[in-house]
Scaffold this active site. Structure first.
Site, short mmCIF file in Angstrom:
data_model
loop_
_atom_site.label_atom_id
_atom_site.label_comp_id
_atom_site.label_asym_id
_atom_site.label_seq_id
_atom_site.Cartn_x
_atom_site.Cartn_y
_atom_site.Cartn_z
N GLU A 69 0.83 -1.20 0.00
CA GLU A 69 0.00 0.00 0.00
C GLU A 69 0.86 1.25 0.00
OE1 GLU A 69 -2.26 -0.65 3.48
OE2 GLU A 69 -3.40 -2.32 2.64
N PRO A 276 9.90 -18.57 -6.92
CA PRO A 276 9.01 -18.78 -5.76
C PRO A 276 8.69 -17.47 -5.06
CG PRO A 276 10.91 -20.26 -5.68
CD PRO A 276 11.20 -19.24 -6.73
N GLY A 318 14.33 -9.31 -5.05
CA GLY A 318 14.64 -8.04 -5.70
C GLY A 318 15.03 -8.12 -7.15
N GLU A 319 14.88 -9.29 -7.80
CA GLU A 319 15.31 -9.41 -9.20
C GLU A 319 14.16 -9.67 -10.16
OE1 GLU A 319 19.70 -10.83 -9.63
OE2 GLU A 319 18.59 -12.44 -8.64
N GLU A 346 2.88 -5.44 -12.66
CA GLU A 346 4.34 -5.40 -12.71
C GLU A 346 4.89 -6.03 -13.99
OE1 GLU A 346 5.20 -5.25 -7.88
OE2 GLU A 346 5.34 -7.16 -8.96
#
Length: 431
Positions: A69, A276, A318-319, A346
């Site tokens: 959020e 995952p 983060g990738e 995304e």
């Protein structure tokens, strides 16, 4: 007709109980923040003690619950900052993780604080210091005293990106006086979808204050892409057929791997990039891959895919933006089971089309629109996943059309961003 003009007995009961429970709530919250490494000074922000000065000029306050959020409003804040160069911004969120990420990505003239506990003393201390000119509550983060006492200062309030579960709606509908009183504090409701707009009316919100919008996550900044990693992967994979299964949960990888086994029968050099949702499940997922008779390489071990790799296990954090930029064919997990699905925006922001299982209820309206426009597709089992991915791998024209539809869908959401920013600016008091 419920009387929404004054506090109800239930609201008074809540305020009395919160005063009694505040010391216990503070102790628990302080322990949790301290365990994460938050300093004692910043912990006291939960009691309303500010650790930053109030900036001069108009201040727009955004309150959000957690990471998703909080990050979803950063693009909106950046747009507001462009439209109102003199405006200043404050974000409050309750989790240390959200604080850490917000402070790394904040637009100019923005600062973060932890929100006050929902007790009279803490809320009044917070409001006396910050004196916001506009308060924006994101999604379903409604704390009664924070809402009521902020409005009592004359601060206009907005519930933005509103969404509520059926359980929450039904609970409020049973208490129409209190629901109407709390909702009457808001000047504007901007909902994610029509269903939430209808639910707010059921709960007692004034119809002329409700404005259906879109999911703010659709206009958030695209995920970061590491160009070095992207080039290394492109070199390692060459022209091999590739697809991504992202944010998979326990109980879903078996279906994804079965789909890949079917794809290999038609395209024996195909590679699956498996991401995952929780990278710490990497060992478990590796076992599943080997049990399926497939070869793998693991990102967490610093390995790169070779010509013999059936599955590249991207068990890192983060990738994922790099993986979406690498491959425009993305299956989004959390949807083969009743989990609710994950963010389809995304991958679409990075030019990919999206495949989902049927359990995407957390993004129901967005997926419905994307599916209707050919930007996303639904597949309920391994056979259907394999069929769709095989089609995309073999027919470039169909894939190109789907990716173009996804890109066009995202582009249209920017109109909602501008309209939302303009609606918020209209509520600001005259400077």
């Amino acid at each position: 007709m419920p009387d929404t003009s004054r506090p109800t007995p239930l609201y008074h009961l809540y305020t009395g109980a919160s005063a009694l429970l505040a010391p216990f709530a503070w102790r628990k919250v302080a322990q949790r923040l301290g365990a994460y490494g938050v300093t004692p000074e910043r912990q006291r922000e939960r009691l309303g003690h500010a650790t930053l000065p109030r900036p001069n000029g108009q201040l727009i306050w955004f309150h959000a619950a957690s990471v998703g959020e909080s990050l979803s409003v950063l693009t909106l804040i950046a747009r507001l900052g462009e439209m109102r160069p003199e405006a200043e911004f404050l974000i409050t969120s309750g989790t240390p993780t959200s604080a850490e990420l917000i402070e790394k990505r904040m637009p100019p003239r923005c600062r973060h604080q932890f929100p006050p506990l929902d007790s009279r003393a803490a809320v009044d201390r917070f409001l006396a210091h910050w004196q916001p000119d506009l308060g924006v509550f994101v999604e379903s983060e409604l704390w009664p005293q924070m809402v009521v006492r902020a409005r009592a200062t004359g601060c206009p309030l907005v519930l933005l990106n509103a969404r509520m579960s059926d359980r929450t709606v039904n609970a409020w509908v049973k208490r129409p006086d209190t629901a109407g009183f709390i909702l009457s504090q808001f000047n504007l409701f901007v909902t994610q979808n029509q269903k939430t707009a209808d639910n707010l009316r059921r709960m007692g919100a004034a119809p002329d204050r409700i404005r259906p919008g879109s999911n703010l996550k659709a206009v958030s900044a695209p995920l970061p892409v590491d160009q070095t990693t992207l080039q290394q992967m492109q070199t390692a994979l060459g022209d091999r057929p590739l697809w991504v299964a992202s944010s998979t949960h326990a109980g879903e990888e078996e279906t994804v791997l079965a789909a890949h086994a079917q794809i290999l029968k038609t395209l024996p050099d195909a590679c699956l990039l498996l991401v995952p949702r929780h990278p710490d499940r990497g060992d478990t997922v590796e076992t599943l891959i080997r049990d399926a008779g497939l070869t793998l390489a693991r990102r967490s071990g610093g390995e790169m895919p070779t010509a013999q790799t059936h599955v590249y296990l991207a068990d890192t954090l983060g990738e994922v933006g790099t993986w979406y930029a690498l491959c425009p064919r993305v299956f989004m997990g959390g949807s083969l089971l009743e989990i609710g699905g994950h963010n389809p925006f995304e991958p679409a922001q990075l030019g990919a089309t999206v495949l989902t299982g049927p359990g995407y209820f957390n993004f129901a309206e967005s997926y419905a629109e994307m599916i209707a426009e050919g930007a996303a597709f639904e597949a309920a089992n391994a056979e259907a996943i394999a069929a769709r991915v095989t089609t995309w791998l073999g027919q470039s024209t169909e894939l190109e059309v789907a990716c173009a539809a996804a890109t066009a869908y995202i582009a249209r959401q920017s109109d909602h961003l501008d309209k939302t920013a303009a609606a918020l600016i209209e509520l600001l008091p005259a400077a």
